[in-house]
Each structure stands twice: as structure tokens, then as C-alpha cells.
Write an enzyme that holds these catalytic residues in place. Structure first.
Site, mmCIF file in Angstrom:
data_model
loop_
_atom_site.group_PDB
_atom_site.id
_atom_site.type_symbol
_atom_site.label_atom_id
_atom_site.label_comp_id
_atom_site.label_asym_id
_atom_site.label_seq_id
_atom_site.Cartn_x
_atom_site.Cartn_y
_atom_site.Cartn_z
ATOM 1 N N HIS A 115 20.545 22.466 25.521
ATOM 2 C CA HIS A 115 20.894 22.301 26.938
ATOM 3 C C HIS A 115 22.142 23.080 27.335
ATOM 4 O O HIS A 115 22.412 23.253 28.521
ATOM 5 C CB HIS A 115 21.037 20.814 27.295
ATOM 6 C CG HIS A 115 22.261 20.145 26.758
ATOM 7 N ND1 HIS A 115 22.250 19.367 25.621
ATOM 8 C CD2 HIS A 115 23.536 20.114 27.200
ATOM 9 C CE1 HIS A 115 23.454 18.886 25.399
ATOM 10 N NE2 HIS A 115 24.262 19.328 26.342
ATOM 11 N N ASP A 141 16.825 19.477 20.960
ATOM 12 C CA ASP A 141 18.032 19.897 21.673
ATOM 13 C C ASP A 141 18.955 20.724 20.779
ATOM 14 O O ASP A 141 20.169 20.574 20.806
ATOM 15 C CB ASP A 141 18.793 18.695 22.247
ATOM 16 C CG ASP A 141 19.809 19.126 23.307
ATOM 17 O OD1 ASP A 141 19.646 20.223 23.867
ATOM 18 O OD2 ASP A 141 20.775 18.373 23.549
ATOM 19 N N SER A 170 29.392 18.864 23.669
ATOM 20 C CA SER A 170 27.990 19.123 23.331
ATOM 21 C C SER A 170 27.838 20.362 22.465
ATOM 22 O O SER A 170 28.308 21.442 22.821
ATOM 23 C CB SER A 170 27.170 19.308 24.612
ATOM 24 O OG SER A 170 27.056 18.112 25.313
#
Length: 488
Positions: free
Chosen positions: A134, A164, A238
Site C-alpha cells: 500500500h 500487502d 508502514s
């Protein structure tokens, strides 16, 4: 803050140790002497030194990533990155959710391209970098800033939205890099160290413990087996590494749970055992090949375990078998309960599903199955999972979907007998968004063919190309037909 916590923790630990001593003067004397030789300050310095060694070793391999999308309307991440809320769709219009990933507000169409900012880490001296899908999906260009301030353009090597994970690369040599540890060896309570760029604050180190293992059904990714940690993970972390006390990567940080967006002590990381296998394939092939069995499964609860006379709550119930699939050819049947494969007990549906997906095509496994109260063994040769052409067609109109599981249906208040595919996200400004399609709706039919799984969707849409897609969509008791034309 950490020092105060450690002092308090050590005081309790030392106090507890003294209370546990035998009530013998000689024994107490020996223990007191030992404690006096190793005061709290020395213990604190040893613990602090261990953390600082990991930070010193690992931080140079952690990078700051800025990803500039191709289009002005940034593709919205899948809903799971907010974690398990009461309503999985509450967070779609939350401003902090958008800022978490550097996304524009959905309330106002962006007028300029905005960067998605995150973290990554080097896994080779020649510039391969691991991050989250992402962070770099739908990218036009990527900028990577190393710990020493050097900036490089990066190219995408491979993406895997189902976990992901992503791999990108910069052109350089002799770079510091991190090695993977074995996440299967982790124990709840082990130290965990996160490094990342929260809110753009580069090379931030936080410390916590492994809070839990095997977290799933969080709707963060298609394949879930998350490590839960209380090491502070915030917006911008992230794609960063979660490390053990030896400085090895044990997880890839990917999500937090937070009603307000701030840190509340619950973060999730993709375990290194899963990540390493995906990353190897992305570097080698640029894509991921998964194992395929060809069954639809349902988790076992206490009531089902009693009905099928299982000795405990475990296994996965077969609800459907795809015609012509490896499972069909091997003789698996509806209502079989898979309790083990290759001698390894199936603790949960997600555990078994993840294990099969990580198998290479042509892998032979032996399933232990409960059928009509009897335990039998069935050999199966796993095949390669089919490509999801239908998914690509839906993505071109801005829709992302997942199978409607019994757990998700229950959470959303959908009748358990309902058949359909759940819409989990809609890209702002897309064809689907302009047609009124929204997350939480169900696709009941595609091109007049009923669909109850992504496999059905793929079969129906495989020849659609750029032709119109006719969807039968429901939300509650309201059913609509919507015609969409995929963008070129």
C-alpha cells in the site's frame, strides 16, 4: 520513559525474587549478596545497551519512502489497515485514516498529486528494499532516502496485494542490509523493536514485546497471520522492520488499531516466515505463485465440533469443492473436516489456508480428514492458483472485493445463508464511485451469472476485456443493476 518503566519493572522483579527465597538465614544472605553485586542500574545499562546495539546495527538499513501516484485520485488502501473495528467500513471517510497513508481527503477531490509516505528496509547490498504494497502501489515515481541522507529514485520489482508486501530497488552497491530471523521461534513476551519514520520523523526506534501471534480475520490482507506488538507503530511506520533482540527482522510492520489514529499499544506485523517466502519470489520472478487446493472452507466453532464429533475445536470444514480442482480429483467432499496435513494439526482455517498458499505447485500433501465420524487420509497434489483476471477487470473500474466469509457476514449483520462477494473498497473518482457503488455492498451476480466466490467472478469475467460489466449489487434489502465499462 523507557528508563522509568524498566526501573519499575526491575524493582518488582528483584522484589519478587527476594520474596520467593527460602526462609533460611544462609540462603537469604547469599541472595542479598548477589543482588548487591548486580544493582538495578547495572541491569538497566545492560538492557539499554542491548537495545542501542540493535538500533545502531539496524537503523542504517532502514529507509524513508515517498511514492507519487500515477493519477490524482490516489487508490484507497484496503479497509483492513485500520484493524478490527466494530464496523469495518467506519474508517473509510476518517480524515486520520487518509493522513495515515499520506492520502488526500475523500471529501475533496485532490487537485495535485500527493505522495504516500512510509518506511522500507534494505535486504541486500545491491539495493533491494522491502516495504508494504500500500506504500508503493499505483505509483508513478518513488523516492528513497537512506539513513545518511542520500536520495535515490526506485523502481518497483514486484507487488503482492494479498499479503500487502512489495519489493522496490535502487541502483547502488555496498549498502547496509538486514537479515531475516525465524518468526516461528517467537514467544509471547519476547522483546520487539520497531524502526520507522512515523509522521516523517526518520529513524525512530520504539521498543515493546510480542503481544500475540497468529492474529487473523482483521481484514487487513487476504492472507493473515499477524504478529501483534505493543512497540509503538504510528503513521509512517508502514513497511518498516520489527526486530528481535539480535537485530534480525521478525516482521514487517503494516497496521495499527486506533479509534483516533494515535498509538494505543496495538500494532500488527507480517511474520518473517511468510514475508521471506513472498519477498524471495518477488525478487526472483516479480510476482507470487501460490498453491491451490480448490476448496471453500468454513472455520470450526464449538457447536460444529460437537456436530461432527471432533475431539476439540480445530480443523476446517469443506463447504464446497471446485470442479476439476486438485481437491476434486483427490476425492474431497462437502462436509469433510480437514484436521491435519502432512502430520501437522490444522489449528484454524486461516492457518491452513496460509500454509497451502505458500506451497509450490506440484507439492504432494496428505490430508487427514474426518468424514461421517471416521478419520481417513487423502493424498492431494497442490496445483498453481489461477490468475485472477476477473479481479483485474473490477480493479479497472475502481472496485476491490473479497469472499464473504461467515465471520464477516456475522460482523456486518448479513444473513449467514447470503451468497455474494463483498466490496471492501472503492477508489475515489473511479467509474464505480461515480455509479454509487460503495464499500459494504454485495455483488450477487456478474453479467447475469450468480457469483458466490472470487473463483466464480474470475470464470465469469475472464473474457470480458473492456466490454461493459453488468453487476447485480445489494445493500440491505435494496438491489440494483449497474453497468460499468473498465477504463483502458
Amino acid at each position: 520513559m523507557i528508563t522509568k518503566q524498566l526501573r519499575s519493572w526491575l524493582a518488582v522483579l528483584v522484589g519478587s525474587s527476594l520474596l520467593a527465597l527460602p526462609l533460611s538465614g544462609q540462603a537469604v544472605g547469599k541472595k542479598e549478596s548477589r543482588v548487591s553485586e548486580l544493582p538495578q542500574d547495572v541491569l538497566l545499562k545492560e538492557i539499554s545497551g542491548g537495545f542501542s546495539k540493535v538500533a545502531t546495527k539496524a537503523t542504517p538499513a532502514v529507509v524513508y519512502i515517498e511514492s507519487f501516484p500515477k493519477s490524482q485520485a490516489v487508490t484507497h488502501p484496503s479497509p483492513g489497515r485500520r484493524g478490527p473495528y466494530e464496523n469495518p467500513f467506519d474508517y473509510f471517510n476518517d480524515e486520520f485514516f487518509n493522513r495515515f497513508f499520506g492520502l488526500p481527503s475523500q471529501r475533496e477531490k485532490p487537485q495535485s498529486k500527493e505522495a504516500v509516505r512510509g518506511t522500507g528496509f534494505l535486504v541486500s547490498p545491491d539495493g533491494y528494499i522491502v516495504t508494504n504494497n500500500h506504500v508503493v502501489e499505483d505509483t508513478g515515481k518513488i523516492h528513497v532516502t537512506l539513513h545518511d541522507g542520500q536520495k535515490y529514485p526506485a523502481t518497483v520489482i514486484g507487488l503482492d496485494p494479498k499479503t500487502d508486501l512489495a519489493v522496490i530497488k535502487i541502483k547502488s552497491q555496498n549498502l547496509p542490509y538486514l537479515s531475516f530471523g525465524n518468526s516461528d521461534h517467537l514467544k509471547v513476551g519476547d522483546w520487539a523493536i520497531a524502526i520507522g519514520n512515523p509522521f516523517g520523523l526518520q529513524a525512530t526506534v520504539t521498543v515493546g514485546v510480542i503481544s500475540a501471534k497468529g492474529r487473523n480475520q482483521l481484514h487487513i490482507a487476504d492472507f493473515e497471520d499477524f504478529i501483534q506488538t505493543d512497540a509503538a507503530i504510528n503513521p509512517g511506520n508502514s513497511g518498516g522492520p520489527l526486530l528481535n533482540i539480535d537485530g534480525q527482522v521478525i516482521g514487517v510492520n503494516t497496521a495499527i488499531v486506533s479509534g483516533s489514529g494515535g498509538y494505543i499499544g496495538i500494532g500488527f506485523a507480517i511474520p518473517s516466515l511468510m514475508a521471506n517466502r513472498i519477498i524471495d519470489q518477488l525478487i526472483r520472478d516479480g510476482q507470487v505463485t501460490r498453491g491451490f487446493l480448490g476448496v471453500t472452507l468454513q472455520p470450526i466453532d464449538a457447536e460444529l465440533a460437537a456436530c461432527y464429533k471432533l475431539e476439540k475445536v480445530y480443523g476446517a470444514l469443506v463447504t464446497d469443492v471446485v470442479k476439476g480442482s486438485p481437491a476434486d480429483k483427490a476425492g474431497l467432499k462437502q462436509e469433510d473436516v480437514i484436521i491435519a496435513y502432512n502430520g501437522k494439526e490444522v489449528d484454524s482455517l486461516s492457518m491452513f489456508r496460509n500454509a497451502v498458499s505458500l506451497m509450490n505447485p506440484d507439492t504432494r500433501i496428505v490430508l487427514k480428514v474426518v468424514r461421517e465420524g471416521k478419520v481417513i487420509e487423502i493424498p492431494v497434489t497442490v496445483s498453481q492458483a489461477p490468475k485472477e483476471d476477473g479481479m483485474s477487470a473490477l480493479q479497472r473500474v475502481g472496485i476491490r472485493v473479497q469472499n464473504l466469509t461467515p465471520e464477516t457476514a456475522k460482523k456486518l449483520g448479513i444473513a449467514p445463508e447470503t451468497k455474494g462477494i463483498l466490496i471492501i473498497s472503492v477508489e475515489p473518482g473511479s467509474v464505480a464511485a461515480s455509479s454509487g457503488i460503495a464499500p459494504g455492498q454485495l455483488i450477487l451476480a456478474v453479467n447475469r451469472q450468480k457469483v458466490s466466490s472470487i473463483e466464480d467472478l474470475n470464470r465469469t469475467l475472464k473474457d470480458s476485456n473492456n466490454e461493459n460489466i453488468l453487476l447485480m449489487v445489494s445493500q440491505g434489502d435494496v438491489i440494483r443493476f449497474i453497468a460499468l465499462k473498465p477504463e483502458e
